[in-house]
Design a protein around this motif. Structure first.
Motif, short mmCIF file in Angstrom:
data_model
loop_
_atom_site.label_atom_id
_atom_site.label_comp_id
_atom_site.label_asym_id
_atom_site.label_seq_id
_atom_site.Cartn_x
_atom_site.Cartn_y
_atom_site.Cartn_z
N ALA A 1 0.84 -1.21 0.00
CA ALA A 1 0.00 0.00 0.00
C ALA A 1 0.87 1.25 0.00
N ASN A 2 1.57 1.49 -1.12
CA ASN A 2 2.45 2.65 -1.21
C ASN A 2 1.69 3.96 -1.42
N THR A 3 0.45 3.88 -1.88
CA THR A 3 -0.32 5.09 -2.17
C THR A 3 -1.37 5.40 -1.11
N THR A 4 -1.48 4.53 -0.12
CA THR A 4 -2.47 4.74 0.94
C THR A 4 -1.88 5.66 2.00
N ILE A 5 -2.47 6.84 2.17
CA ILE A 5 -1.99 7.83 3.13
C ILE A 5 -2.80 7.69 4.42
N MET A 6 -2.08 7.50 5.53
CA MET A 6 -2.72 7.33 6.83
C MET A 6 -2.73 8.66 7.57
N CYS A 7 -3.74 8.85 8.40
CA CYS A 7 -3.86 10.08 9.19
C CYS A 7 -2.78 10.14 10.26
N PRO A 8 -2.39 11.33 10.69
CA PRO A 8 -1.36 11.46 11.73
C PRO A 8 -1.78 10.74 13.01
N MET A 9 -0.79 10.11 13.70
CA MET A 9 -1.06 9.31 14.90
C MET A 9 -1.05 10.14 16.17
N CYS A 10 -0.62 11.40 16.07
CA CYS A 10 -0.63 12.26 17.24
C CYS A 10 -1.04 13.67 16.80
N LEU B 130 -6.99 -0.29 25.32
CA LEU B 130 -6.12 0.50 24.46
C LEU B 130 -6.75 0.67 23.06
N GLY B 131 -6.95 1.90 22.65
CA GLY B 131 -7.49 2.18 21.32
C GLY B 131 -8.98 2.04 21.19
N ARG B 132 -9.69 1.63 22.25
CA ARG B 132 -11.13 1.44 22.14
C ARG B 132 -11.90 2.76 22.27
N PHE B 133 -11.32 3.74 22.91
CA PHE B 133 -12.02 4.99 23.18
C PHE B 133 -11.24 6.19 22.64
N ALA B 134 -10.44 5.97 21.60
CA ALA B 134 -9.60 7.05 21.07
C ALA B 134 -10.41 8.06 20.27
N GLY B 135 -11.53 7.68 19.72
CA GLY B 135 -12.30 8.59 18.87
C GLY B 135 -11.88 8.45 17.42
N ARG B 136 -12.06 9.51 16.67
CA ARG B 136 -11.71 9.51 15.25
C ARG B 136 -11.02 10.83 14.90
N PRO B 137 -10.36 10.90 13.73
CA PRO B 137 -9.73 12.17 13.33
C PRO B 137 -10.75 13.31 13.30
N LYS C 286 -12.16 14.44 15.87
CA LYS C 286 -12.94 14.36 17.10
C LYS C 286 -12.32 13.32 18.04
N TYR C 287 -11.05 13.53 18.33
CA TYR C 287 -10.35 12.60 19.22
C TYR C 287 -10.73 12.89 20.67
N ASN C 288 -10.81 11.82 21.46
CA ASN C 288 -11.03 11.95 22.90
C ASN C 288 -9.70 12.24 23.58
N LYS C 289 -9.72 13.14 24.56
CA LYS C 289 -8.48 13.54 25.23
C LYS C 289 -8.64 13.38 26.74
N LEU C 290 -7.52 13.01 27.37
CA LEU C 290 -7.47 12.88 28.81
C LEU C 290 -7.20 14.25 29.42
N ARG D 111 -6.29 17.38 27.39
CA ARG D 111 -4.92 17.77 27.07
C ARG D 111 -4.20 16.73 26.24
N TRP D 112 -4.25 15.44 26.68
CA TRP D 112 -3.50 14.40 26.00
C TRP D 112 -4.46 13.50 25.22
N ARG D 113 -4.17 13.36 23.95
CA ARG D 113 -4.99 12.51 23.09
C ARG D 113 -4.78 11.04 23.46
N LEU D 114 -5.87 10.32 23.57
CA LEU D 114 -5.79 8.91 23.94
C LEU D 114 -5.08 8.11 22.85
N GLU D 115 -4.37 7.08 23.30
CA GLU D 115 -3.59 6.26 22.38
C GLU D 115 -4.50 5.36 21.56
N GLU D 116 -4.15 5.17 20.30
CA GLU D 116 -4.94 4.29 19.44
C GLU D 116 -4.08 3.15 18.91
N CYS D 117 -4.74 2.12 18.41
CA CYS D 117 -4.03 0.93 17.92
C CYS D 117 -3.43 1.19 16.55
#
Length: 950
Positions: free
Chosen positions: A404-413, A628-635, A637-641, A644-650
């Motif tokens: 998947a060289n052309t598939t662009i993933m959203c930023p992880m942080c 882990l990653g179950r309550f991270a939200g989506r790009p 609309k991320y859930n934050k602790l 301040r801190w964005r929850l970790e996603e898988c």
């Protein structure tokens, strides 16, 4: 009229009944002459070889300690006594040359030479009183500088009043240390053996008539033609452990003529004698008042420094054991059990039981059984891992991610991360496939069934051991009350429903209040564990941002591995630090409850330690597996602790690789740390002690050598069982995520058995031999872990792994719908189906050169759909399939487990039949023995006796 026992046994002589070995323990001779010795008549009329029943003053005069006792009573220590101790030299009385000749288990020729030279082969000279006749059964250690003189003198005077003999000698390495050697005379042994219901061997032989004996005899003949099992210990290596034909019964002085008493010095084994002394020490007063009793209190307040039974001599010899034999049981245990070269051999459980007692013997029997049962689990887990390794490059999901060289993933942080290509996680996806493949479900079911089979067959093995070791009739009702319990509730008594005698009891209101305080303490400590886990989660969120913005390109590219790795290491340090606190808290809470018996105290303490350490060890693992990653939200609309801190996603490949990393690092590091603390730390301490002793250049007696060894853990075998039970939880609860866990456990346990053996034989003082019929509360904990493992593995497969989403896609959305299922073809397009689309222009300023859309792992609608970012139908299909899988998996596995448990009886039928018949034969034998005794009395005295039980 009763049938004669001789008429019952007119059949052909068959295989003798294998009983618990006290016959050998009391004779300590080569088995070739055992049948001759057992056939000798007993001599109950012989005079005791040691004086007993002496008064307190007579005993003190006998040992020259009268002046010390009188002066100590008034708080003054006699200078003459000090000078007397200073002038005595023990070095000349305990030379190594004599010890080397005093073999306990010798070749017959060497034994005959020693007997001709007048050397007693039953005991090394370094384990005797000054007269060379009375053996040392126990050692007390105190300091002359201790101010608690009056308590010690009162305690020792009461010990003499109980019938024990004491002798004091100074230490050759520390002028402030004095040893109190304790000997139990014959009459005192008999009195307490009767009170404690200690089972001893009869003087008559009994044979068990079994229809299987002939068949088994023929099988043994056929088996003798086959190559020998290299794992079995050669009987010539353990000549003292051949099968005997002795029955046992509770000892009684009134029926002493029933028992095989060929030698009063060796009739009671060393472990039995030590157990009797410990029983007396626990119940002897040191001050007036019911609460002022017991050696444990004296050890706690500093009156005595230590109390232990002595080892039977050194564990090394200048001569090879194959040619010169073993000089004592400790030497034999070292050569045939504790040496690292014996790692592939079976354990000599009968010898372990004889030297250390049934309780320690059962621990090593369970550990050996558990290690052996790990072999099939390790092999299956290894095959599952190899299957994932062989199919790693051909996996459809891995190939799609790597291509998947052309598939662009959203930023992880949030701040320092940029869009990235899906193909950058190619290695991540391949490693995930090693543990998340088609064999995962099979292995999870296999391990759930394996846990049931392991526990059910252990019950059968335990039944055989308790029969062989004569523990069938030993029940908890025979266990004595703890001195602390007696002292606390001595004023409150009620009649025991079993014995019919009054004994102290704990009121229900007092017990309930103490239990509530203990439970509150347990919940407080568990909440402390959860707080520590929350702190680790916060650290991971902060570290995620920092590693993503670091200048080091390697760390920046693999910031997820760096975050997980550092989080696991910090979590491990927190785990080991909190374990120290938990042990002290558990000890305080258990003493607060005031358990009635020692077994109740151990069970309560073990349960608290397990709860604390289980939650401490597995709480972070549960977080990674299920949160882990179950309550991270989506790009967008991320859930934050704390906002301040964005929850970790898988990762797009799933969260299973994080779970594997957590389990692997914790398991390996914990095993290394435990092995170092169990062996490395005592080795360093004993090395330092030996270094100081070498400066004296004096040949030390055995009690001095034992004093310089490390004492056994204060909590007995709790730490040993706890380590293995936590490991059992690790290899069953999350085994679906880490198939190599049984293999790592197997390798560790092979080392653990020899490490524990080496520690018990060479590095620790000899523990007090204790009795037990099972492994206590640990069996119930293991069964609870087995039930929990079914539930957690069902959730791991359904929620943590990608097995269910792949399954739903293959049969509902893939190219093979309504066609024959083929894994590679039916999963084509799965990765694209599991990724949703996000419009980055909604949140960030995107240049014309950059792609406007990025992908993220979820089942949501596209931004141009009527309801943007809403859950799709595929999401609900996957959720329903996950719930259905959990229900089906649990019911199926629990049904299979229950069926297997029903099929496997707890005790073999042949053993049940054997026990019933031997009970009948024993009653007949005792009746005839009593008749013979009465007839002899009639001939001797000319009196008439009725043939009745006395």
């Amino acid at each position: 009229m009763h049938t004669s026992i001789s008429e019952i046994l007119k059949e052909k002589t068959l295989k003798p009944s294998r009983r618990s070995l006290p016959c050998l323990a009391q004779n300590q001779i080569h088995p070739q002459s055992l049948s001759h010795v057992l056939s000798m008549p007993c001599t109950p009329d012989d005079k005791p070889q040691t004086p007993v029943g002496l008064g307190s003053d007579a005993v003190m005069d006998h040992y020259g300690e009268e002046s010390e006792a009188v002066k100590f009573h008034y708080g003054e220590e006699s200078e003459a006594v000090k000078d007397n101790y200073g002038e005595e030299s023990e070095a000349s009385a305990y030379k190594a040359g004599r010890t080397d000749e005093s073999f306990l288990i010798q070749k017959p020729a060497i034994r005959a030479k020693l007997e001709a030279r007048g050397t007693n082969p039953g005991q090394p000279s370094g384990l005797m009183f000054r007269d060379g006749k009375k053996r040392i059964d126990y050692i007390l250690v105190y300091r002359k500088s201790s101010p608690l003189v009056e308590k010690r003198v009162t305690f020792e005077r009461n010990l003499r009043a109980e019938g024990l003999m004491l002798e004091k000698v100074p230490s050759l390495t520390d002028t402030d240390i004095l040893f109190v050697k304790i000997h139990v005379p014959w009459d005192t042994l008999c009195k307490y053996a009767e009170q404690m219901n200690i089972r001893m061997p009869f003087r008559k032989k009994m044979y068990f008539t079994d229809w299987k004996s002939k068949v088994m005899g023929r099988c043994r003949q056929i088996k003798s033609w086959l190559p020998s099992n290299p794992m079995k210990l050669d009987k010539e290596a353990l000549p003292d452990l051949e099968e005997t034909d002795c029955y046992t019964a509770p000892f009684s002085r009134a029926r002493m003529h029933h028992f095989t008493i060929n030698n009063r010095q060796t009739f009671f084994s060393n472990s039995t004698r030590s157990r009797i002394v410990h029983h007396v020490l626990q119940r002897t007063k040191y001050e007036d008042g019911k609460s002022k009793m017991g050696i444990n209190r004296l050890l706690g307040n500093g009156t005595y420094e230590a109390a232990f039974p002595p080892h039977e001599g050194g564990y090394r010899s200048r001569h090879p054991i194959n040619t010169h034999g073993a000089q004592n049981h400790r030497h034999l245990l070292y050569e045939r059990w504790a040496r690292w070269g014996m790692w592939y051999k079976y354990q000599p459980l009968d010898l372990i039981r004889r030297y250390f007692g049934e309780k320690i013997g059962l621990y090593f029997a369970w550990l050996g059984w558990y290690t052996g049962m790990l072999i099939p689990a390790a092999l299956v887990g290894l095959f599952v891992f190899l299957y994932g390794l062989l199919t790693m490059d051909t996996s459809q999901v891995s190939k799609e991610i790597c291509e998947a060289n052309t598939t662009i993933m959203c930023p992880m942080c949030e701040q320092n991360c940029k869009p990235w290509k899906l193909s950058d996680s190619c290695v991540y996806a391949k490693v995930t496939h090693l543990f998340d493949n088609g064999g995962t479900v099979f292995f999870a079911i296999f391990m759930a069934i394996w846990a049931t089979v392991f526990l059910e067959f252990w019950k059968r093995r335990r039944a055989e051991l308790t029969y062989d070791w004569d523990l069938i009739d030993w029940e908890e009702e025979e266990e004595n009350l703890r001195p602390q319990f007696e002292a606390k509730y001595s004023r409150l008594e009620r009649v025991n429903h079993i014995s019919g005698k009054p004994e102290p009891f704990q009121p229900f209101t007092d017990k309930l209040s103490r239990l509530m305080i203990s439970v509150s303490g347990i919940f407080f400590m568990i909440s402390l564990v959860l707080t520590a886990v929350f702190a680790v989660v916060v650290f991971r969120l902060i570290a995620m941002e920092k590693f993503a913005s670091i200048d080091w390109e390697f760390v920046k590219k693999n910031w997820q591995f760096a975050t997980s790795g550092t989080g696991v290491c910090i979590n491990f340090m927190i785990i080991m630090s909190l374990n120290v606190v938990y042990e002290k808290v558990a000890y305080l809470l258990t003493n607060l409850e005031h358990p009635r018996t020692e077994s109740e105290w151990e069970n309560s303490f073990a349960l608290k330690m397990f709860l604390f350490q289980f939650v401490n060890l597995n709480s972070s693992t549960f977080y990674i597996a299920f949160f882990l990653g179950r309550f991270a939200g989506r790009p967008g609309k991320y859930n934050k602790l704390f906002n301040r801190w964005r929850l970790e996603e898988c990762h797009p490949s799933g969260c299973l690789i994080d779970l594997c990393l957590q389990m692997g690092v914790i398991m390996v590091l914990k095993q290394i740390w435990n092995n170092f603390m169990e062996l490395g730390y005592p080795l360093l301490q004993n090395w330092w002690s030996r270094r100081k002793m070498k400066q004296t250049e004096i040949q030390l007696p055995q009690w001095d050598k034992d004093w310089n060894l490390q004492p056994m853990n204060a909590h007995g075998l709790v730490d040993e069982y706890l380590e293995m039970v936590l490991q059992f939880g690790f290899i069953t609860i999350f085994v679906a995520a880490f198939p190599l866990a049984p293999l790592l456990a197997l390798l560790n346990n092979v080392i653990e058995i020899r490490l524990d053996a080496y520690k018990f034989v060479t590095q620790w003082r000899r523990p007090m031999p204790a009795r037990a019929t099972d492994i206590g509360i640990w069996h119930g904990i293991l069964e609870g872990i087995g039930v929990l493992s079914v539930i957690t593995n069902a959730f791991v497969i359904a929620i943590t792994s990608d097995y269910i989403p792949r399954f739903v896609y293959a049969f509902k959305y893939g190219p093979c719908v309504d066609k024959r299922y083929r894994q590679d073809e039916c999963l084509r397009g799965y990765m694209n189906s599991s990724l949703s689309v996000f419009d980055m222009g909604e949140r960030w300023n995107v240049s014309e050169e950059q792609s406007r859309y990025c992908r993220y792992r979820d089942y949501r609608a596209s931004p141009w759909s009527p309801v943007p970012y809403d859950f799709t139908l595929q999401f609900w299909h996957v959720l329903a399939a996950r719930l259905a899988f959990i229900i089906v998996f649990e019911h199926l596995v629990f049904g299979v487990k229950s069926f297997i448990a029903y099929l496997i009886p707890d005790m073999p039928k042949s053993l049940c039949d054997r026990m019933r018949r031997e009970k009948y034969l024993t009653q007949e034998m005792m009746y005839e023995a009593e008749l013979e005794h009465l007839q002899e009395e009639k001939k001797k005295n000319g009196r008439r006796y009725h043939h009745e039980w006395p």
